[in-house]
Design a protein around this motif. Structure first.
Motif, PDB file in Angstrom:
ATOM      1  N   GLN A 185       9.096  -2.533  -2.251  1.00  0.00           N
ATOM      2  CA  GLN A 185       8.926  -1.133  -2.607  1.00  0.00           C
ATOM      3  C   GLN A 185       7.455  -0.731  -2.695  1.00  0.00           C
ATOM      4  OE1 GLN A 185      11.936   1.226  -5.141  1.00  0.00           O
ATOM      5  NE2 GLN A 185      10.490   0.424  -6.604  1.00  0.00           N
ATOM      6  N   ALA A 186       6.562  -1.701  -2.842  1.00  0.00           N
ATOM      7  CA  ALA A 186       5.130  -1.424  -2.936  1.00  0.00           C
ATOM      8  C   ALA A 186       4.434  -1.542  -1.579  1.00  0.00           C
ATOM      9  CB  ALA A 186       4.476  -2.376  -3.938  1.00  0.00           C
ATOM     10  N   SER A 187       5.228  -1.751  -0.533  1.00  0.00           N
ATOM     11  CA  SER A 187       4.673  -1.951   0.805  1.00  0.00           C
ATOM     12  C   SER A 187       4.951  -0.751   1.700  1.00  0.00           C
ATOM     13  CB  SER A 187       5.277  -3.212   1.439  1.00  0.00           C
ATOM     14  OG  SER A 187       5.021  -4.360   0.638  1.00  0.00           O
ATOM     15  N   TYR A 188       4.110  -0.612   2.713  1.00  0.00           N
ATOM     16  CA  TYR A 188       4.287   0.459   3.689  1.00  0.00           C
ATOM     17  C   TYR A 188       3.718   0.014   5.033  1.00  0.00           C
ATOM     18  CZ  TYR A 188       3.900   4.913   6.121  1.00  0.00           C
ATOM     19  OH  TYR A 188       4.005   5.910   7.055  1.00  0.00           O
ATOM     20  N   SER A 189       4.482   0.208   6.074  1.00  0.00           N
ATOM     21  CA  SER A 189       4.063  -0.097   7.438  1.00  0.00           C
ATOM     22  C   SER A 189       3.534  -1.529   7.567  1.00  0.00           C
ATOM     23  CB  SER A 189       2.989   0.902   7.893  1.00  0.00           C
ATOM     24  OG  SER A 189       2.778   0.833   9.283  1.00  0.00           O
ATOM     25  N   GLY A 190       4.223  -2.456   6.896  1.00  0.00           N
ATOM     26  CA  GLY A 190       3.886  -3.861   7.038  1.00  0.00           C
ATOM     27  C   GLY A 190       2.775  -4.364   6.148  1.00  0.00           C
ATOM     28  N   HIS A 191       2.249  -3.535   5.270  1.00  0.00           N
ATOM     29  CA  HIS A 191       1.156  -3.945   4.393  1.00  0.00           C
ATOM     30  C   HIS A 191       1.474  -3.622   2.932  1.00  0.00           C
ATOM     31  CE1 HIS A 191      -1.432  -4.959   7.723  1.00  0.00           C
ATOM     32  NE2 HIS A 191      -1.267  -3.757   8.249  1.00  0.00           N
ATOM     33  N   LEU A 192       0.882  -4.396   2.035  1.00  0.00           N
ATOM     34  CA  LEU A 192       1.059  -4.189   0.605  1.00  0.00           C
ATOM     35  C   LEU A 192       0.004  -3.203   0.110  1.00  0.00           C
ATOM     36  CD1 LEU A 192       2.570  -5.188  -1.999  1.00  0.00           C
ATOM     37  CD2 LEU A 192       0.660  -6.785  -2.304  1.00  0.00           C
ATOM     38  N   TYR A 193       0.444  -2.112  -0.501  1.00  0.00           N
ATOM     39  CA  TYR A 193      -0.486  -1.092  -0.969  1.00  0.00           C
ATOM     40  C   TYR A 193      -0.489  -0.939  -2.486  1.00  0.00           C
ATOM     41  CZ  TYR A 193      -1.530   0.544   3.736  1.00  0.00           C
ATOM     42  OH  TYR A 193      -1.972   0.627   5.037  1.00  0.00           O
ATOM     43  N   GLY A 194       0.329  -1.684  -3.176  1.00  0.00           N
ATOM     44  CA  GLY A 194       0.355  -1.598  -4.625  1.00  0.00           C
ATOM     45  C   GLY A 194       0.841  -2.904  -5.220  1.00  0.00           C
ATOM     46  N   VAL A 195       0.484  -3.133  -6.473  1.00  0.00           N
ATOM     47  CA  VAL A 195       1.008  -4.288  -7.204  1.00  0.00           C
ATOM     48  C   VAL A 195       1.831  -3.739  -8.367  1.00  0.00           C
ATOM     49  CG1 VAL A 195       0.461  -6.402  -8.455  1.00  0.00           C
ATOM     50  CG2 VAL A 195      -1.006  -5.657  -6.576  1.00  0.00           C
ATOM     51  N   PRO A 196       3.107  -4.115  -8.453  1.00  0.00           N
ATOM     52  CA  PRO A 196       3.993  -3.549  -9.479  1.00  0.00           C
ATOM     53  C   PRO A 196       3.517  -3.861 -10.899  1.00  0.00           C
ATOM     54  CG  PRO A 196       5.253  -4.612  -7.727  1.00  0.00           C
ATOM     55  CD  PRO A 196       3.824  -5.004  -7.522  1.00  0.00           C
ATOM     56  N   LEU A 197       3.446  -2.812 -11.709  1.00  0.00           N
ATOM     57  CA  LEU A 197       2.989  -2.950 -13.093  1.00  0.00           C
ATOM     58  C   LEU A 197       4.156  -2.931 -14.075  1.00  0.00           C
ATOM     59  CD1 LEU A 197       0.556  -2.983 -15.108  1.00  0.00           C
ATOM     60  CD2 LEU A 197       0.679  -0.481 -15.088  1.00  0.00           C
ATOM     61  N   VAL A 198       5.037  -1.946 -13.947  1.00  0.00           N
ATOM     62  CA  VAL A 198       6.258  -1.872 -14.751  1.00  0.00           C
ATOM     63  C   VAL A 198       7.391  -1.425 -13.835  1.00  0.00           C
ATOM     64  CG1 VAL A 198       5.108  -1.357 -16.937  1.00  0.00           C
ATOM     65  CG2 VAL A 198       5.794   0.528 -15.448  1.00  0.00           C
ATOM     66  N   THR A 199       8.606  -1.736 -14.218  1.00  0.00           N
ATOM     67  CA  THR A 199       9.738  -1.358 -13.381  1.00  0.00           C
ATOM     68  C   THR A 199      10.879  -0.831 -14.240  1.00  0.00           C
ATOM     69  OG1 THR A 199      11.193  -2.100 -11.583  1.00  0.00           O
ATOM     70  CG2 THR A 199      10.850  -3.640 -13.405  1.00  0.00           C
ATOM     71  N   ASP A 200      11.850  -0.262 -13.588  1.00  0.00           N
ATOM     72  CA  ASP A 200      13.060   0.175 -14.278  1.00  0.00           C
ATOM     73  C   ASP A 200      14.172   0.356 -13.257  1.00  0.00           C
ATOM     74  OD1 ASP A 200      13.178   3.040 -13.273  1.00  0.00           O
ATOM     75  OD2 ASP A 200      11.292   3.160 -14.357  1.00  0.00           O
ATOM     76  N   THR A 201      15.372   0.463 -13.734  1.00  0.00           N
ATOM     77  CA  THR A 201      16.519   0.770 -12.895  1.00  0.00           C
ATOM     78  C   THR A 201      17.563   1.453 -13.773  1.00  0.00           C
ATOM     79  OG1 THR A 201      18.061  -0.129 -11.239  1.00  0.00           O
ATOM     80  CG2 THR A 201      17.767  -1.408 -13.260  1.00  0.00           C
ATOM     81  N   LEU A 202      18.603   1.942 -13.183  1.00  0.00           N
ATOM     82  CA  LEU A 202      19.677   2.551 -13.958  1.00  0.00           C
ATOM     83  C   LEU A 202      20.767   1.519 -14.257  1.00  0.00           C
ATOM     84  CD1 LEU A 202      20.146   5.987 -12.131  1.00  0.00           C
ATOM     85  CD2 LEU A 202      18.959   5.555 -14.296  1.00  0.00           C
ATOM     86  N   GLY A 203      21.334   1.622 -15.431  1.00  0.00           N
ATOM     87  CA  GLY A 203      22.446   0.761 -15.814  1.00  0.00           C
ATOM     88  C   GLY A 203      23.470   1.568 -16.587  1.00  0.00           C
ATOM     89  N   LEU A 204      24.578   0.958 -16.894  1.00  0.00           N
ATOM     90  CA  LEU A 204      25.596   1.593 -17.726  1.00  0.00           C
ATOM     91  C   LEU A 204      25.342   1.201 -19.170  1.00  0.00           C
ATOM     92  CD1 LEU A 204      28.290   3.281 -17.656  1.00  0.00           C
ATOM     93  CD2 LEU A 204      29.452   1.067 -17.874  1.00  0.00           C
ATOM     94  N   MET A 205      24.981   2.176 -20.002  1.00  0.00           N
ATOM     95  CA  MET A 205      24.849   1.958 -21.434  1.00  0.00           C
ATOM     96  C   MET A 205      26.186   2.308 -22.082  1.00  0.00           C
ATOM     97  SD  MET A 205      21.165   3.474 -22.642  1.00  0.00           S
ATOM     98  CE  MET A 205      19.602   2.790 -22.087  1.00  0.00           C
TER      99      MET A 205
END
Length: 427
Positions: free
Chosen positions: A135-155
């Protein structure tokens, strides 16, 4: 965590992507900074609840790197994308930005970011969740380093489940519908509330094996039979016993959260940014009462939820000395130790597996969401992808309100998306 984060998530999703020629090269500068250097970091985290943790880490970095000074600037998240685009276009952008994952491809396509492949910033990428690097890559190259993440879940509310005789979280939308009716019958409260927004509708598309677009095949898939089926599943849920009525008012999100936190509804689809607020609710004074499970699966039998979060990115307009210092700073901030600090202080999810220490997972919200990160679906490396959320959202609200048929609404969303992606076919 702030209550307005969900509005920020949607705002980020629907923001217009940057557009221009792509940047070239295969990596950023890894040259050592010659003498003292000052870099500027725009932090887009919540100024009250999250920023102090980042400011403390900046101080730690400066102590460990006396030749590098970091000018810390907290920029409101809602303004950051436009501000960065404007600044980058005039060669005045910060050296480092805390970028929403949805902005990264657009900034990279516009040539605003330096590729980080092979630099100190990317030296540890094997420790990160694979889909986050994608998800941090574009056109075959890395453009970011993930700092924090999240996703959706069922609470879900375990006590309401137990009172209704429900022993496990639903694994399909049909099961969730049945459980909602049972909760209404046994507990006298609603079983499920749905947040009517395109970001929260994505699990219904993933559950039918589709997305808004197929970037690899260059197809817009919003009008596909699978996507229509996913939206019809939402309509069916909203018409079912024990499911809260559609609410599209300005207070809909806050009302849903208040109902869940006070035990007036048993289930919601939500992200980890709300766990701190949930634990303040009367229904969750005992934190163990909060259940977290993957979002239910669609007819394919598969579950999926969008992955959000933030990357640290480096400005391509900085000189070699500033880029080298930026790479060092990004490596420090995304290290396992820094991520442990961020997680324990801010209750956010780390992006690397070695940061999930016992101290971090002692927070039941983090521990719960860690178990479902594997069901997260990374956004395709498409600069225009985030903008499609807004087009989809406009039609979704009309569909759910009965103002147009599902097929007509999804066809309208496809027509609007075609203007963003004129080279894409439709399905």
């Amino acid at each position: 965590m702030r209550r307005g984060i969900a509005a920020a998530v949607l705002a980020a999703a629907i923001a217009v992507s940057a557009s221009a020629c792509g940047s070239g090269g295969s990596g950023g500068s890894s040259a050592k900074a010659a003498g003292p250097v000052t870099i500027t970091w725009w932090d887009t985290s919540d100024a009250t609840n999250e920023a102090p943790t980042y400011q403390a880490l900046v101080a730690d970095f400066e102590k460990a790197n006396p030749d590098i000074t970091v000018k810390y600037v907290n920029v409101p998240f809602a303004d950051a994308q436009t501000k960065f685009q404007t600044a980058a276009g005039s060669k005045g952008a910060p050296d480092v930005l805390r970028s929403d994952v949805g902005w990264t491809p657009g900034f990279a396509k516009a040539g605003y970011l330096v590729p980080l492949d092979g630099t100190p910033a990317a030296a540890d990428t094997s420790a990160f969740e694979k889909q986050l690097i994608t998800q941090a890559s574009y056109s075959g190259h890395l453009y970011g380093v993930p700092l924090v993440t999240d996703t959706l879940g069922l609470m879900y509310n375990k006590a309401l489940f137990a009172k209704a005789g429900i022993t496990t979280a639903p694994t399909s939308w049909d099961q969730l519908k049945a459980d909602s009716a049972l909760v209404k019958q046994k507990d006298g409260v609603d079983g499920f509330d749905f947040n009517a927004a395109s970001y929260y509708a994505m699990p219904f598309l993933y559950g039918e094996g589709t997305d808004m677009v197929d970037a690899t095949a260059q197809k817009i898939t919003l009008s596909s039979p699978a996507a229509v089926k996913g939206i019809n599943t939402i309509k069916d849920l909203l018409a079912s016993p024990g499911v809260g009525k559609l609410d599209t008012t300005a207070n809909a999100y806050a009302s849903m959260m208040d109902r869940f936190e006070s035990g007036q509804v048993a289930m919601i689809v939500q992200g980890p940014w709300e766990t701190t607020n949930v634990y303040k609710g009367t229904a969750f004074s005992d934190k163990t009462n909060l259940g977290i499970a993957p979002v239910p699966a669609g007819s394919t039998g598969k579950s999926g939820a969008p992955i959000g979060g933030h990357n640290l990115v480096a400005y391509a307009g900085s000189d070699a000395a500033h880029q080298a210092a930026s790479e060092k700073f990004i490596a420090f901030m995304t290290s396992a130790q820094s991520q442990q600090t961020i997680a324990t202080k801010n209750a956010t999810l780390p992006t690397r597996s070695d940061a999930y220490t016992p101290a971090v997972t002692a927070n039941p919200g983090i521990a719960g969401f860690q178990t479902i990160l594997g069901a997260g679906v990374p956004r395709p490396p498409l600069a225009e992808y985030s903008s499609i959320y807004g087009l989809f959202n406009t039609e979704l609200l009309k569909i759910l309100a009965g103002q147009e048929s599902t097929q007509a609404g999804m066809d309208n969303a496809t027509t609007a998306t075609r203007k963003l992606l004129p080279g894409f076919a439709t399905q």
